[in-house]
Structure formats: structure tokens, C-alpha cells
Design an enzyme around this catalytic site. Structure first.
Site, short mmCIF file in Angstrom:
data_model
loop_
_atom_site.label_atom_id
_atom_site.label_comp_id
_atom_site.label_asym_id
_atom_site.label_seq_id
_atom_site.Cartn_x
_atom_site.Cartn_y
_atom_site.Cartn_z
N GLY A 143 1.29 -1.04 0.09
CA GLY A 143 -0.16 0.14 0.00
C GLY A 143 0.94 1.47 0.10
O GLY A 143 1.40 1.52 -1.58
N GLU A 154 -1.64 15.38 -4.25
CA GLU A 154 -2.77 14.89 -4.47
C GLU A 154 -3.36 14.78 -2.53
O GLU A 154 -4.41 14.60 -2.32
CB GLU A 154 -2.50 12.82 -4.23
CG GLU A 154 -3.76 11.79 -4.01
CD GLU A 154 -2.62 10.66 -4.14
OE1 GLU A 154 -3.88 9.71 -3.89
OE2 GLU A 154 -1.38 10.33 -4.68
#
Length: 376
Positions: free
Chosen positions: A132, A239
Site C-alpha cells: 500500500g 494528491e
């Protein structure tokens, strides 16, 4: 309270147009999209027709060449109507910049015009079942075969995974370096897995992706081979910042619908909003929201100047998303049993808020980044 961001009259006109779009093309249809677990491609094309896709992309590649404040407006107006399915900011602010910044001229001309028109929907495939936030643990491989790569592997939790036509995919080479490859709809060996069943973001298609001996031409290599990890690190700050901007506006929406409710709903012969506990709770949340707004606006301004905002964007991301989650929980409490009913927007807001502190880097990862910036 007046914003510190330098919005002009042109920005305000654009905001009015964007608001109308989200009020008419997104809000009335969101419940149906949640039932279908996907947003129709038609809304992407309508957004493109209205200039809401890739506004900061240069005009020569299909965009408007607008400044980043136009992107901020789109994010805020999207959150203002409670949109959690049409992931326009992911497309505009997270993925398109990889193409704008690192792709060559031929690639930009090939991909960006359709991204700006809504003909092509973008996704980015980083996360894997065993990797992840730890991008260095990627296992999806790309073997160099001269004029092409052969890609094998699996990705998961990919937003826009069912709809995406263009997927920027992080792959690892034999020497351990990472590259970014554009994998396109229709490439042999590329398959989409399940549209994953989540507790929130029901209208958003989040998918597993599989790559089985996918032949990707080297003309689809974004930037330089082996530089993918650096590219990802450089774009993660934006982001995280745009997620914070969305979280602030989502929190504002939650407070707005809660204020409307507590001004009307009565208990023990008086309006809920008249109780001291309610007043104090709302006062605390309103104060925190305004403080988060000002800090996020400040970081947006620094980001637009080209400053390194890695630590500050991480501060914005963890604080604003934790605030969204906490405020939504506290506001739901004022609704009593009705807050537990899905027919009330606060219930969906509660479920949608939970992912905010997880994706694009967990709160814990954000604090780790901030700690390192302090020399710890």
C-alpha cells in the site's frame, strides 16, 4: 469570512457554472449511482463539455491552460453537493498531472485531449494486495523485451478501476527500480476484477486489476525508465492537498445540514439547537473548520508558487480528514436515530468519511512524513 485565495471575477463566474453542473448533473442522480455502484460515462463527457476536466492542462493538449484555482473550485463544488462517486478530482488533480509533467509531447497529444473531453477516464494503479503505502514492496513486474515490456501482476483498491480507459501503472523491473507505464483498455492480458463492495463511496467503482503477460509498447513508458518512484513521490503532495481541500468542504456540508436540522427539530419542548451542549459543540466545530480552511488555503498558495509543500500537504491531509471524520460523527449524534437511517444525508456522509484518513496515505503515514521534516 473572506478567503485568502486570490479568486477573481472570472473564477467566480466559473464557480457559478461548476455549481450549476454539480447541482443538476450530479446531485439528482447520485442515489441511483449508489445503487448501481458506478457512475455512467455520460457524466464524464458532460463534464468535459463544460470545461470541468483537466482545466489546467495547456490548450494545445485540449485543456484551458487555467491556473490551479480553477481545479480548487471544481473540488469544492463537487464536495458541496455531497458527491462521493464521480471522482473528478482524482482524474484532474492526481492522475492527469503525471501526463502533463512527465509524458513526452507525442504522448500528451495522444492522451490528454481525450482526458479533457471525457472520452478517456484515468486511473492510477499503485496499490497491491501486499503493498500500500510501502511502494518499494511492489511486485507487479515489467520485463524489458526490446521495444516493449511484458507486464505481470495484480493491483487492488483502484479507484475508477471499472471505468478507466487509461491506467498509469507502477511496475517493478528486474533491477528493483520502478517505472510508470500507461496500460490502455483493450490490451491483451489486461483484465478487470471485481467492483469491490465498500462500506462507503457506494457510487465509486473501486476494483481489482490483473495483468497477465500484457505487452506494453515502450511508447507507453511515462518519463524515464526506473524513475517511477521519484515521480510518484513528487506528485503525492498535490494528491494529499486536494484531498484536504475536499475534506474541508465536505465538513462544511455536514455542518450546514446539521444546522438546518437542529434549528427545526424539537426535543423536550425546545429546538435541539437551543441546548447549551449543542451550541458549544457547533461553536467548536465551526471554529475548527475555519482554522482548517485558512491553513489549507495558505498551503494551496504556496503550492501554486512552486514551493515544496510535502510536509505541509501532509499536515493538511491528516488534520482535515480526521476533522471530517470526527465532525461527521459528532453531527450525526444530534440527529439521534434518524442519523442512522440511510435516507438522511448525514448517514451517507458518515460512511463516506471513513476512507478519508486511509487512502492517499494514512494519518499515521502523514505524521511520519511530518516527523521526518522535523528532523526526527
Amino acid at each position: 469570512m473572506e478567503r485568502i485565495l486570490p479568486f477573481t471575477e472570472e473564477h467566480q463566474q466559473f464557480r457559478e457554472m461548476a455549481r450549476k453542473f454539480f447541482e443538476t448533473e450530479v446531485k439528482p442522480h447520485h442515489e441511483e449511482w449508489e445503487k448501481n455502484h458506478i457512475v455512467p460515462k455520460e457524466v464524464w463527457r458532460k463534464a468535459g463539455d463544460n470545461g470541468l476536466l483537466c482545466p489546467d492542462v495547456p490548450a494545445e493538449y485540449g485543456g484551458s491552460g487555467a491556473d490551479f484555482l480553477y481545479n480548487i473550485i471544481i473540488i469544492e463544488e463537487s464536495s458541496r453537493v455531497g458527491n462521493s462517486g464521480f471522482f473528478i478530482s482524482l482524474h484532474n488533480d492526481v492522475i492527469a498531472p503525471y501526463i502533463s509533467t512527465y509524458a513526452n509531447d507525442e504522448q500528451k497529444k495522444r492522451w490528454l485531449p481525450k482526458c479533457a473531453s471525457g472520452e478517456s477516464i484515468l486511473a492510477v494503479a499503485m496499490t497491491e494486495p501486499g503493498a500500500g503505502s510501502d511502494l518499494k514492496s511492489l511486485r507487479t513486474s515489467a520485463v524489458d523485451k526490446g521495444d516493449h515490456f511484458v507486464v505481470n501482476g495484480q493491483k487492488t483498491f483502484i479507484s475508477n478501476g471499472q471505468l478507466a480507459d487509461l491506467i498509469i501503472t507502477a511496475v517493478k523491473h528486474d533491477n528493483g527500480t520502478i517505472s510508470l507505464l500507461m496500460i490502455e483498455e483493450g490490451m491483451k492480458g489486461f483484465e478487470r476484477g471485481r467492483n469491490l463492495d465498500k462500506i462507503g463511496l457506494k457510487a465509486q467503482d473501486t476494483s481489482e486489476l490483473y495483468f497477465n503477460d500484457v505487452i506494453v509498447p515502450k511508447t507507453n513508458l511515462i518519463g524515464k525508465q526506473g524513475q517511477g518512484f521519484r515521480y510518484l513521490m513528487q506528485k503525492l503532495a498535490q494528491e494529499r492537498l486536494v484531498l484536504a481541500v475536499a475534506a474541508v468542504e465536505a465538513t462544511r456540508l455536514v455542518q450546514t445540514i446539521t444546522l438546518q436540522y437542529i434549528k427545526e427539530r424539537k426535543a423536550f419542548g425546545q429546538k435541539i439547537g437551543s441546548f447549551q451542549n449543542t451550541k458549544f459543540k457547533m461553536a467548536e466545530m465551526a471554529t475548527e473548520l475555519e482554522m482548517a480552511q485558512v491553513f489549507c488555503d495558505k498551503v494551496v498558495m504556496e503550492h501554486m508558487k512552486g514551493e515544496n509543500t510535502t510536509a505541509e500537504a501532509s499536515m493538511c491531509k491528516w488534520y482535515a480528514t480526521e476533522m471530517q471524520k470526527r465532525h461527521t460523527d459528532e453531527c450525526l449524534q444530534f440527529f439521534g436515530g434518524y442519523g442512522y437511517m440511510m435516507e438522511y444525508p448525514i448517514a451517507r456522509a458518515y460512511l463516506d468519511a471513513r476512507i478519508q484518513t486511509i487512502y492517499a496515505g494514512t494519518t499515521e503515514i502523514m505524521k511520519e512524513i511530518i516527523g521526518r521534516s522535523l528532523g526526527l
